[in-house]
Design an enzyme around this catalytic site. Structure first.
Site, PDB file in Angstrom:
ATOM      1  N   GLU A   1       3.668   1.315   2.236  1.00  0.00           N
ATOM      2  CA  GLU A   1       4.673   0.152   1.878  1.00  0.00           C
ATOM      3  C   GLU A   1       4.482  -0.745   2.921  1.00  0.00           C
ATOM      4  OE1 GLU A   1       8.044   3.392   1.598  1.00  0.00           O
ATOM      5  OE2 GLU A   1       7.003   3.155  -0.388  1.00  0.00           O
TER       6      GLU A   1
ATOM      7  N   GLU B   1       7.897  14.529   8.410  1.00  0.00           N
ATOM      8  CA  GLU B   1       6.732  13.285   8.120  1.00  0.00           C
ATOM      9  C   GLU B   1       5.805  13.285   9.188  1.00  0.00           C
ATOM     10  OE1 GLU B   1       8.004   9.394   8.742  1.00  0.00           O
ATOM     11  OE2 GLU B   1       8.022   9.321   6.541  1.00  0.00           O
TER      12      GLU B   1
ATOM     13  N   ASP C   1       0.877  -1.270  -0.011  1.00  0.00           N
ATOM     14  CA  ASP C   1      -0.233   0.001   0.042  1.00  0.00           C
ATOM     15  C   ASP C   1       0.931   1.074  -0.106  1.00  0.00           C
ATOM     16  OD1 ASP C   1       0.927   0.441   2.757  1.00  0.00           O
ATOM     17  OD2 ASP C   1      -1.100  -0.080   3.601  1.00  0.00           O
TER      18      ASP C   1
HETATM   19  C1  BGC Z   1       5.680   6.411   3.363  1.00  0.00           C
HETATM   20  C2  BGC Z   1       5.431   6.571   1.821  1.00  0.00           C
HETATM   21  C3  BGC Z   1       6.256   7.558   1.452  1.00  0.00           C
HETATM   22  C4  BGC Z   1       7.870   7.480   1.484  1.00  0.00           C
HETATM   23  C5  BGC Z   1       8.694   8.675   1.256  1.00  0.00           C
HETATM   24  C6  BGC Z   1       7.415   6.147   3.524  1.00  0.00           C
HETATM   25  O1  BGC Z   1       7.704   5.884   4.916  1.00  0.00           O
HETATM   26  O2  BGC Z   1       5.090   5.288   3.946  1.00  0.00           O
HETATM   27  O3  BGC Z   1       4.195   6.533   1.888  1.00  0.00           O
HETATM   28  O4  BGC Z   1       6.127   7.699   0.020  1.00  0.00           O
HETATM   29  O5  BGC Z   1       7.915   7.262   3.133  1.00  0.00           O
HETATM   30  O6  BGC Z   1       8.129   9.732   1.713  1.00  0.00           O
END
Ligand code: BGC
Length: 361
Positions: free
Chosen positions: A159, A318, A156
């Site tokens: 990931e 994030e 998903d």
């Molecule tokens: C997230 C992804 C994202 C990636 C890069 C991962 O930890 O689960 O959704 O695309 O980080 O930002």
């Protein structure tokens, strides 16, 4: 500091000369360009009037898809024969030069290509540019790839959970196929038909107790049943209209189960990544949804919360770790990969999108 201008600056500063957007410059495993992150970042840059930046990302995406076309074609052939894909699939992230990364990663993810097609068609509509022959070829290939593979389980957008199908991913594919259908004109009619099949599949198998579910088949454990990314099914993918009762009920569950009162938004109840913090981009995304249903006050509150998460340099992370779902799991991630990724370009992008939505009221 005006976080709008600063976010544009952060994104521009971390766009490689190749056009790729690095997901996060100082976080080792994020020094790649993701189709998912990049597509939303390009969309945000279009909204902010930075069309050259968006264009340059789309050109990177086109070159990258064509560079790996043989793998995509082999995947399409294998799908037609119902064979396992082995190593034949497009990756979710590539180096800034468009090469596969040397280390292993949960790479078989389909949503990013759907999101990319959607963002590209938004770019084309907004700027009036026409696709080059390479652009047409990459769009047609990505759309054939998604048409061939949409029914296969894949990782998903977080990931994770590769053995399931995910309404979020399917909605991104739906939007991508419709976008490609429009971009390719007469040639694209069949894609709209496949998009319709995807939509019917989600509405038949992806709903439980009047809400969309995180994955199909639905999990027995309620901690895996609702996921904040499901706002994407409407905003922006439009598999359902934002005001549809099913979307309203899904968003009400997200508010109830995943939102910290007056604060940010968790991904899902059982999240343990960095202890399961509140994700900045999810707060902005929920605010974007609220703008679409004219709940402006709620959108504004989320915007204020997002702005309060910027550090002294104006960088958005994030996730923030004030209210963790699994505090005992934070340390293992920090020991593995260092502090939470910051700046995360996708957080800045979702913030820009919400700001633009609020400015247009
Ligand atoms: C997230 C992804 C994202 C990636 C890069 C991962 O930890 O689960 O959704 O695309 O980080 O930002």
């Amino acid at each position: 500091m005006d976080l709008f201008q600063h976010s544009v600056h952060v994104i521009t500063a971390h766009q490689a000369p190749t056009g790729a957007y690095v997901a996060s410059p100082h976080f080792p495993v994020y020094r790649y360009s993701w189709f998912r992150d990049g597509a939303f970042i390009a969309y945000a840059m279009d909204l902010a009037g930075q069309h050259g930046s968006a264009r340059s990302f789309h050109d990177w995406a086109i070159r990258t898809i064509l560079r790996h076309a043989r793998k995509a074609e082999r995947a399409i052939e294998k799908a037609a024969r119902s064979e396992p894909l082995g190593q034949d699939y497009l990756h979710t992230r590539y180096t800034l030069e468009g090469e596969e990364g040397p280390e292993g990663w949960p790479d078989f993810q389909l949503d990013g290509f759907g999101t990319w097609l959607w963002a590209l068609s938004e770019h084309v509509q907004r700027t009036g540019v026409s696709l080059t022959p390479d652009g047409q070829a990459a769009v047609a290939l990505a759309a054939r790839y998604l048409s061939a593979l949409w029914a296969r389980p894949c990782y998903d957008l977080w990931e994770e959970h590769p053995h399931y199908q995910h309404p979020y991913t399917l909605a991104a594919i739906y939007a991508g196929l419709r976008a490609a259908g429009t971009l390719l004109g007469a040639e694209g009619h069949a894609l709209i038909e496949v998009a319709e099949q995807v939509r019917r599949f989600v509405l038949t198998h992806g709903v439980q107790e009047g809400r969309l579910v995180k994955y199909i088949p639905p999990a027995p454990d309620p901690a895996y049943r609702i996921d904040a990314s499901l706002v994407g099914v409407a905003t922006p993918y439009r598999l359902l209209p934002p005001e549809d009762p099913l979307m309203r009920a899904t968003v009400a569950s997200i508010e109830r189960e995943l939102r910290c009162p007056g604060g940010g938004v968790h991904r899902y109840r059982a999240d343990t990544y960095y202890g399961g913090g509140e994700w900045v981009l999810l707060a902005a995304w929920l605010g974007w949804y609220y703008m679409e249903v004219a709940e402006i006050q709620r959108a504004r509150e989320l915007l204020d919360w997002v702005e309060a998460q910027a550090d002294a340099e104006g960088h958005l992370p994030e996730q923030v770790s004030g209210h963790l779902l699994a505090p005992e799991r934070y340390g293992e991630w920090e020991a593995r990969w260092g502090p939470v990724a910051k700046p995360l370009l996708w957080s800045h992008a979702k913030y820009l999108i919400l700001r633009c939505a609020l400015q247009s009221t």
